[in-house]
Design an enzyme around this catalytic site. Structure first.
Site, PDB file in Angstrom:
ATOM      1  N   LYS A 237       0.951  -1.314  -0.197  1.00 36.59           N
ATOM      2  CA  LYS A 237       0.027  -0.006  -0.135  1.00 36.59           C
ATOM      3  C   LYS A 237       0.838   1.282   0.000  1.00 36.59           C
ATOM      4  O   LYS A 237       0.621   2.094  -0.638  1.00 36.59           O
ATOM      5  CB  LYS A 237      -0.937   0.036   1.178  1.00 36.59           C
ATOM      6  CG  LYS A 237      -1.878  -1.278   1.270  1.00 36.59           C
ATOM      7  CD  LYS A 237      -2.806  -1.216   2.454  1.00 36.59           C
ATOM      8  CE  LYS A 237      -2.292  -1.229   3.567  1.00 36.59           C
ATOM      9  NZ  LYS A 237      -1.507  -2.649   3.725  1.00 36.59           N
ATOM     10  N   GLU A 455       4.085 -36.701  13.904  1.00 39.39           N
ATOM     11  CA  GLU A 455       4.275 -36.208  12.328  1.00 39.39           C
ATOM     12  C   GLU A 455       3.926 -37.083  11.229  1.00 39.39           C
ATOM     13  O   GLU A 455       3.324 -36.748  10.358  1.00 39.39           O
ATOM     14  CB  GLU A 455       5.608 -35.662  12.297  1.00 39.39           C
ATOM     15  CG  GLU A 455       6.152 -34.550  13.067  1.00 39.39           C
ATOM     16  CD  GLU A 455       5.205 -33.258  12.878  1.00 39.39           C
ATOM     17  OE1 GLU A 455       4.375 -32.982  12.135  1.00 39.39           O
ATOM     18  OE2 GLU A 455       4.905 -32.555  14.092  1.00 39.39           O
TER      19      GLU A 455
END
Length: 670
Positions: A237, A455
């Site tokens: 921006k 995991e």
């Protein structure tokens, strides 16, 4: 003619120094004596002895100070001063302190009667008019000096760099805006802004309007009064505003919203008026206010609940200047914020901000363009695949990509390389998302096994859930605050379905389920997984209306000043029950999948223990090809380099958030 020596320029400080020296002289000399005189101190007994011997020519008594001066005759100087008359000068005297004037007078009368003292007895009043005045004014002079010192020290802190003529405390109400024009404009142009084509087109049109207004006014169009740049942090921006400053060719005033805020009452409103006066004087011009939410926050409906009157007065002044009775012909306001929901509605209406330009996170093609911009100053390897890097960084903003390029260059320099390779970029992505690897962290064999099973549970569940994000890599190497992580390549979809969200929750719970099924115990390693899955379930029930008991209902309340829940206690209990039911169902589902594919899961966990890092092809070798190949997986499989490279994939939310627990980086859905 040869020039004479350069004389130093007169400085007013010289005059101050001369005055201080003179005052110090008068102060320390008691007003100063013009003639050369000598004096000495003596006791009252010595004084009586000197008078009785006939040494005194006259005596001068100072009643206020209880002291006297006995002037010595020239012929008796040696007896008193033990030196010659030439050395003591004119009118030498002896200083004597006494106790009572009456005793002195009686003593001198007696000495006169005995013919020992034939001089005069005189009286004086001790005063130095100039010194007395100076001492009486000393406190005032001191405070004035302190005030001048404070003003000079504060002169650089008020008024701002853009205001002309210097600044001081009296310029506190002046604008701090920095002015850019043709002579001191930024070097940034629209060529330096990659991606964001829609937003760039909007601001380019504003620049073109300023350069060629006749093109629009001939058709009856009017110049837009303001444009609000809205988007997440790091999306560009402020960079767009800098590009406007570099391209516009008109005066550009840049200021932050916090610059309006000051400790003095009324300063914010004064700075707003001064800023717009400067812009009007140089119209056509552009005003850019960065982080406008600092001054444009919505005004409270409850003034007794801690409302800040000074901030609201500043906002009122801004509203009036943007669109009030006055005219702002030729002045365009650009503003940027990532918290548009907090802005006052009066600020957002048409006529103040006519356009709301959304600067969103870049997609795949935009990320590719952003990489090309940030790679310009980097010495890269000729085999670098920019498209692969763009695929590895979904959810990254422009600032994140700039950080990746910089981090990759640092990694390559650390290894004494001549160019930055693709492996350096992939390592940089890993570093930014998960943190620094901690291979020296000591773990017991049981801990390592628990992490591997945890995991492997994530990897197994995601492999067999249709809508789960495709797996890329699983690691049990500690990184940052995470002891292990599973890396995914999330689909860049605009909306998500209930089935997809449930699959994601199931994959999140896969680690806890694997511990429960294969180890017979659970640990704190799933804390981050549980937090994210619970939040996802609550958003499905309370916001998205995806619950069986509460279908098609949204309890999202945008009113930030509301102190009540938009639902009853009965509904709150029902929401809790639905969330608990949803989590329980997905947990049972995860356990069933793990029991069904237990052999493959255990092989995957053992491979993790042996190698610490495994990739999607290793999972495919164990479980076979994934039934639901997504577009992302097809893109990955189309590039042979992805089979061998140390691939790491970004997460839109950033780094894993966990304290010494096992986490995964499964992204949340919007």
């Amino acid at each position: 003619m040869p020039k004479g020596p350069k004389m130093p320029r007169f400085n007013l400080n010289w005059l101050y120094a001369i005055i201080i020296v003179i005052l110090a002289y008068f102060f320390f000399t008691g007003g100063g004596n013009i003639g050369k005189q000598s004096s000495t101190e003596a006791s009252y007994s010595d004084f009586k002895q000197f008078v009785s011997h006939g040494y005194a020519s006259k005596v001068v008594v100072n009643k206020s100070e209880s002291s006297l001066k006995m002037y010595v005759k020239a012929e008796h100087v040696r007896q008193v001063f033990h030196t010659g008359a030439k050395q003591v000068g004119v009118n030498p005297y002896v200083n004597v302190n006494f106790g009572s004037v009456d005793q002195v007078e009686k003593f001198l009368d007696a000495q006169q009667a005995q013919k020992h003292f034939n001089g005069n007895l005189e009286y004086e009043v001790s005063h130095n008019g100039f010194l007395d005045i100076l001492l009486s004014l000393a406190p005032t002079i001191f405070f004035i000096a302190i005030w001048i010192f404070i003003i000079r020290r504060m002169s650089g802190g008020f008024g701002g760099g853009g205001s002309a003529g210097g600044s001081s405390i009296f310029n506190v109400g002046k604008s701090k805006a920095q002015e850019y024009g043709k002579d001191n404009s930024h070097d940034i142009t629209f060529k330096d802004v990659a991606g964001q084509e829609g937003a760039k087109q909007e601001v380019q049109e504003i620049v073109e309007f300023l350069k060629n207004p006749k093109k629009y006014t001939d058709l009856g169009g009017k110049i837009p009064k303001g444009a609000l740049l809205v988007g997440p942090p790091g999306t560009g921006k402020t960079l767009l505003a800098k590009a406007v400053a570099g391209e516009a060719g008109v005066p550009f005033f840049s200021m932050s919203g916090s610059d309006f805020v000051e400790m003095f009452v009324g300063v914010g409103a004064s700075r707003v008026r001064d800023l717009f006066n400067k812009a009007k004087a140089k119209a056509p011009s552009i005003i850019f206010i960065d982080e406008i939410d600092a001054v444009g926050r919505a005004r409270s409906n409850h003034p007794g609940m801690g409302g800040n009157d000074e901030r609201e007065n500043t906002l009122n002044a801004l509203l009036t200047e943007m669109d009030g009775f006055g005219t702002n012909s030729g002045v365009i306001i650009l503003a940027a914020t990532n918290r548009v929901d907090m802005l006052d509605k009066a600020l957002l209406r048409a006529g103040r901000f006519d356009r709301e330009i959304h600067v969103e996170l870049p997609d795949l093609n935009e990320r590719k363009a952003i990489f090309k911009v940030h790679l310009r100053p980097v010495k890269i390897d000729k085999d670098l695949d920019i498209e692969l890097l763009a695929r590895q960084t979904p959810g990254f903003s422009g600032a994140d990509i700039a950080n990746v390029c910089n981090e990759a260059a640092l990694i390559a320099a650390r290894a004494d390389k001549k160019a930055v390779t693709q492996q350096d970029f992939l390592a940089a992505v890993d570093r930014i998302i998960g943190g620094l690897e901690k291979k020296t962290k000591v773990m017991t064999a049981d801990e390592k096994k628990a992490i591997a099973y945890h995991e492997a549970g994530h990897a197994t569940i995601s492999w067999f859930c249709q809508y789960a994000n495709p797996l890329v890599k699983v690691t049990i190497v500690p990184r940052g605050r995470a002891l292990g992580a599973a890396w995914y390549l999330p689909e860049e979809r605009q909306i998500t379905t209930k089935e997809a969200m449930l699959d994601e929750i199931c994959a999140l719970l896969g680690g806890r389920a694997a511990e429960d099924v294969f180890l017979g115990r659970i640990s704190t390693g799933a804390m981050n997984d549980l937090e994210r899955s619970t939040k996802a379930a609550y958003s499905m029930v309370a916001y998205a209306g995806m619950s069986d008991a509460l279908p098609n209902l949204c309890y999202y309340n945008q009113d930030q000043y509301s102190f009540t829940k938009p639902y009853s206690d009965t509904t709150a209990r029902l929401i809790d029950e639905e969330v608990q039911k949803m989590i329980s169902e997905q947990y049972v589902r995860a356990k069933k999948l793990l029991e069904k594919y237990s052999e493959g899961h255990n092989a995957l966990a053992q491979l993790l223990i042996d190698r610490e890092v495994i990739f999607a092809e290793d999972v495919e070798r164990i479980f076979g090809k994934r039934q639901w190949a997504s577009r992302s997986e097809e893109l990955l499989s189309s590039d042979d380099e992805t089979k061998t490279a140390d691939i790491s994939v970004s997460v839109p939310e950033g780094n894993p958030q966990a304290d010494d627990v096992i986490t995964d980086t499964t992204p949340k859905d919007a």
